[in-house]
Design a protein around this motif. Structure first.
Motif, mmCIF file in Angstrom:
data_model
loop_
_atom_site.group_PDB
_atom_site.id
_atom_site.type_symbol
_atom_site.label_atom_id
_atom_site.label_comp_id
_atom_site.label_asym_id
_atom_site.label_seq_id
_atom_site.Cartn_x
_atom_site.Cartn_y
_atom_site.Cartn_z
ATOM 1 N N ILE A 16 42.447 16.565 -16.204
ATOM 2 C CA ILE A 16 41.346 16.071 -15.364
ATOM 3 C C ILE A 16 41.089 17.042 -14.224
ATOM 4 N N ASN A 17 42.143 17.480 -13.556
ATOM 5 C CA ASN A 17 41.975 18.434 -12.459
ATOM 6 C C ASN A 17 41.423 19.764 -12.959
ATOM 7 N N GLN A 18 41.803 20.166 -14.149
ATOM 8 C CA GLN A 18 41.259 21.388 -14.731
ATOM 9 C C GLN A 18 39.750 21.234 -14.962
ATOM 10 N N CYS A 19 39.340 20.102 -15.517
ATOM 11 C CA CYS A 19 37.911 19.858 -15.759
ATOM 12 C C CYS A 19 37.126 19.766 -14.459
ATOM 13 N N ARG A 20 37.716 19.180 -13.436
ATOM 14 C CA ARG A 20 37.065 19.031 -12.129
ATOM 15 C C ARG A 20 37.131 20.308 -11.299
ATOM 16 N N GLN A 21 37.946 21.247 -11.751
ATOM 17 C CA GLN A 21 38.218 22.480 -11.010
ATOM 18 C C GLN A 21 38.829 22.156 -9.644
ATOM 19 N N THR A 22 39.782 21.258 -9.672
ATOM 20 C CA THR A 22 40.569 20.905 -8.489
ATOM 21 C C THR A 22 42.025 21.195 -8.811
ATOM 22 N N ALA A 23 42.817 21.366 -7.799
ATOM 23 C CA ALA A 23 44.233 21.666 -8.023
ATOM 24 C C ALA A 23 45.106 20.602 -7.381
ATOM 25 N N ASN A 24 45.981 20.022 -8.158
ATOM 26 C CA ASN A 24 46.983 19.069 -7.663
ATOM 27 C C ASN A 24 46.398 17.885 -6.899
ATOM 28 N N VAL A 25 45.239 17.421 -7.311
ATOM 29 C CA VAL A 25 44.637 16.242 -6.696
ATOM 30 C C VAL A 25 45.160 15.012 -7.435
ATOM 31 N N ALA A 26 45.586 14.002 -6.701
ATOM 32 C CA ALA A 26 46.112 12.787 -7.322
ATOM 33 C C ALA A 26 45.033 12.113 -8.165
ATOM 34 N N VAL A 27 45.417 11.721 -9.366
ATOM 35 C CA VAL A 27 44.507 11.043 -10.281
ATOM 36 C C VAL A 27 44.952 9.607 -10.501
ATOM 37 N N TRP A 28 46.247 9.400 -10.545
ATOM 38 C CA TRP A 28 46.825 8.100 -10.862
ATOM 39 C C TRP A 28 47.434 7.461 -9.626
ATOM 40 N N GLN A 29 47.353 6.135 -9.555
ATOM 41 C CA GLN A 29 48.126 5.411 -8.552
ATOM 42 C C GLN A 29 49.580 5.422 -8.989
ATOM 43 N N ARG A 30 50.468 5.283 -8.047
ATOM 44 C CA ARG A 30 51.888 5.259 -8.385
ATOM 45 C C ARG A 30 52.221 4.036 -9.230
ATOM 46 N N ASN A 31 53.234 4.213 -10.058
ATOM 47 C CA ASN A 31 53.777 3.131 -10.888
ATOM 48 C C ASN A 31 52.768 2.638 -11.925
ATOM 49 N N TYR A 32 53.162 1.671 -12.652
ATOM 50 C CA TYR A 32 52.306 1.035 -13.635
ATOM 51 C C TYR A 32 52.863 -0.362 -13.896
ATOM 52 N N TYR A 33 52.065 -1.164 -14.539
ATOM 53 C CA TYR A 33 52.430 -2.556 -14.764
ATOM 54 C C TYR A 33 52.375 -2.833 -16.263
ATOM 55 N N GLU A 34 53.495 -3.249 -16.823
ATOM 56 C CA GLU A 34 53.544 -3.622 -18.236
ATOM 57 C C GLU A 34 53.369 -5.126 -18.370
ATOM 58 N N HIS A 35 52.642 -5.529 -19.383
ATOM 59 C CA HIS A 35 52.409 -6.951 -19.598
ATOM 60 C C HIS A 35 52.196 -7.198 -21.091
ATOM 61 N N ILE A 36 52.866 -8.153 -21.634
ATOM 62 C CA ILE A 36 52.686 -8.521 -23.042
ATOM 63 C C ILE A 36 51.506 -9.477 -23.133
ATOM 64 N N ILE A 37 50.562 -9.144 -23.981
ATOM 65 C CA ILE A 37 49.385 -9.991 -24.185
ATOM 66 C C ILE A 37 49.733 -10.982 -25.288
ATOM 67 N N ARG A 38 49.810 -12.248 -24.914
ATOM 68 C CA ARG A 38 50.315 -13.265 -25.831
ATOM 69 C C ARG A 38 49.244 -14.050 -26.583
ATOM 70 N N ASN A 39 48.016 -14.054 -26.074
ATOM 71 C CA ASN A 39 46.980 -14.829 -26.751
ATOM 72 C C ASN A 39 45.596 -14.317 -26.345
ATOM 73 N N ASP A 40 44.566 -14.882 -26.942
ATOM 74 C CA ASP A 40 43.190 -14.443 -26.667
ATOM 75 C C ASP A 40 42.789 -14.682 -25.213
ATOM 76 N N GLU A 41 43.248 -15.779 -24.641
ATOM 77 C CA GLU A 41 42.913 -16.078 -23.251
ATOM 78 C C GLU A 41 43.465 -14.986 -22.319
ATOM 79 N N ALA A 42 44.710 -14.599 -22.532
ATOM 80 C CA ALA A 42 45.313 -13.530 -21.729
ATOM 81 C C ALA A 42 44.575 -12.214 -21.952
#
Length: 68
Positions: A16-42
């Motif tokens: 992404i930074n290569q395409c934007r021609q930026t160097a070392n710019v943050a793209v992602w927020q820290r961490n991530y959240y895992e969640h099991i999708i159990r049904n259509d409502e979820a």
């Protein structure tokens, strides 16, 4: 699993930074959240969250452009 996510985020941020021609710019927020999708409502709640999330970014305290 954490290693796979880390590698994906690292690779994609570099590309992404290569395409934007930026160097070392943050793209992602820290961490991530895992969640099991159990049904259509979820699944529908998660889809709605993903759809609405960009709108909320302007108010997110993790947004580096936000002046608090």
């Amino acid at each position: 699993m954490p290693e796979i996510i880390r590698q994906f985020k690292t690779f994609s941020a570099r590309r992404i930074n290569q395409c934007r021609q930026t160097a070392n710019v943050a793209v992602w927020q820290r961490n991530y959240y895992e969640h099991i999708i159990r049904n259509d409502e979820a699944l529908n709640r998660i889809r709605q969250y993903i759809s609405d999330n960009p709108i909320r970014w302007e108010l997110d305290r993790e947004n580096p452009t936000l002046d608090l």
